[in-house]
Scaffold this motif. Structure first.
Motif: not given
Length: 430
Positions: A221-224, A390-393
């Motif tokens: 995951i790169d910058d979201g 990341p919080a989204e993943y």
């Protein structure tokens, strides 16, 4: 049904009484007899080596001032974070806790850690390696402070190099050279290997590190944005599979089954000529590899035009949400992550610390090969990536790993595996 409902009410009442008792105990414990603020500090450092070191640091802090008293509590690995979440939910957490560096954002997102920005000035972050500080920020604010970290190096057997006609002062620099060297270092009797030159998934490294290295250091995951099924990562996974096919899956598994720790470590025992491991692996060689001639180098780059990359991890100190004394907790954290405490921790544990001046002070205090390896780890931090969750993943890695595992059992091709992995990770975005 009424009986069940009454039973449920009784349970709630008992829980309420217990919670009240816990809160009362917590409040009573926040001041010592001489009026000091008492902080509860949780770590998982309970070994014969590490516990005395952290408790000496705590004692030094307590002796350095007369307003705060820190009590250290050891909780076993695994239990500590489960108990922390339960304590936060109950409103009765510790004041300071050691936690995983790559999941700070998740705890910030879930309101499980205190925002420390009100207690730290903007210049404070300059004390730490930038790639470490980046992991503790969420929405531009720090929710923890880096404590220690690690990085990976290539360890190689100089005696084996000479025997194979290789220059012991010129380790491989690229993946192509790594393959070339490994073939020269292999020792084979019939269909069986007596020594492997190198196998990329032994030591302290996994498929994700090699895939990131091939992809310019870019993680999954790169910058979201998802960067799982990329051409370079597919190529890297094919390259890893090629090693297994060359050596033979049965040979790889049989050889791996013989591995142990200390003297039985495959590198120390001479069964593997090159291996990738964290810098602290030096202490095993020092203690169990008597008179072993070895060198350390950066992990070989994808090719001559690519950079050298390593992945790292580590731990932070943070204030759990609901601490009764966050201001005093941060004062203790500043001490823990200051130059002197970091130097002491780094020297005694031969560990990479997060404070830049502390790390440099550790290097200056060492000599011989201990100094050589430690200086290499410090230098390597400049090319070390951490991959915060990341919080989204959340839990994305557990969606990817099963697909990658199937590549090595022949159930999926590298391209199929990464395509499926990316599709699975897309499903969990919040």
């Amino acid at each position: 049904m009424k009986k069940g409902f009454l039973g449920f009410l009784c349970i709630l009442l008992v829980m309420g009484v217990l919670a009240g008792c816990n809160e009362e105990k917590s409040s009573a414990d926040t001041k010592s007899k001489d009026g000091k603020v008492v902080l509860n500090f949780w770590t998982f450092w309970g070994s014969e080596t590490r516990r005395p070191i952290i408790e000496k640091i705590v004692k030094d802090f307590n002796d350095s001032q007369d307003r705060i008293e820190v009590n250290h509590t050891f909780l076993p690995w695994g239990d500590i974070w489960t108990k922390n979440l339960a304590a936060v939910a109950a409103g009765n957490p510790a004041d300071v806790i050691v936690n995983d560096i790559n999941s700070v954002a998740l705890r910030a997102e879930n309101n499980q850690a205190e925002d420390l920005s009100k207690y730290l000035d903007d210049s404070f972050k300059e004390n730490f390696y930038p790639h470490l500080w980046k992991t503790v920020e969420y929405n531009g604010k720090p929710y923890a402070v880096p404590f220690n970290t690690d990085t990976r190096l290539l360890f190689y057997n100089k005696k084996a190099f000479r025997e194979a006609g290789l220059d012991p002062n010129k380790p491989p620099q690229t993946w192509a050279e790594l393959e070339e060297y490994a073939k020269k270092l292999d020792i084979k009797s019939g269909n069986k290997y007596d020594r492997f030159g190198f196998y990329p998934l032994w030591g302290s490294v996994g498929p994700s590190a090699w895939m990131a290295s091939a992809d310019g250091g870019k993680g999954f995951i790169d910058d979201g944005d998802l960067a799982i099924n990329t051409p370079k990562k597919v190529e890297a996974l094919e390259w890893l599979l090629g090693w297994q096919e060359r050596y033979g899956e049965k040979n790889v598994q049989a050889f791996k089954a013989e591995f142990g720790s200390e003297q039985a470590n495959p590198f120390i025992s001479g069964k593997v000529a090159m291996i990738i491991d964290v810098g602290t692996f030096y202490t095993q060689i020092r203690d169990y590899g008597k008179d072993m001639e070895f060198g350390v180098a950066k992990i070989p780059a994808y090719d001559e035009n690519a950079g050298h990359w390593a992945d790292g991890g580590g731990f932070v100190v943070e204030v759990p949400k609901g601490s009764k004394h966050p201001k005093e907790a941060v004062e203790f954290i500043k001490y823990l992550t200051g130059k002197e405490a970091q130097k002491y921790w780094g020297e005694k544990n031969y560990d990479n610390v997060a404070n830049i001046e502390g790390a440099e002070a550790v290097s200056e205090s060492l000599d011989g090969q201990a100094k050589e390896v430690y200086e290499m780890t410090v230098k390597n931090l400049e090319e070390t990536n951490l991959y915060p969750v990341p919080a989204e993943y959340p839990d994305y890695q557990n969606r990817i790993n099963p697909h990658i595992d199937k590549v090595f059992t022949g159930k999926l091709t590298p391209e199929e595996a990464l395509k499926k992995a990316e599709a699975d990770v897309k499903k969990i975005k919040k």
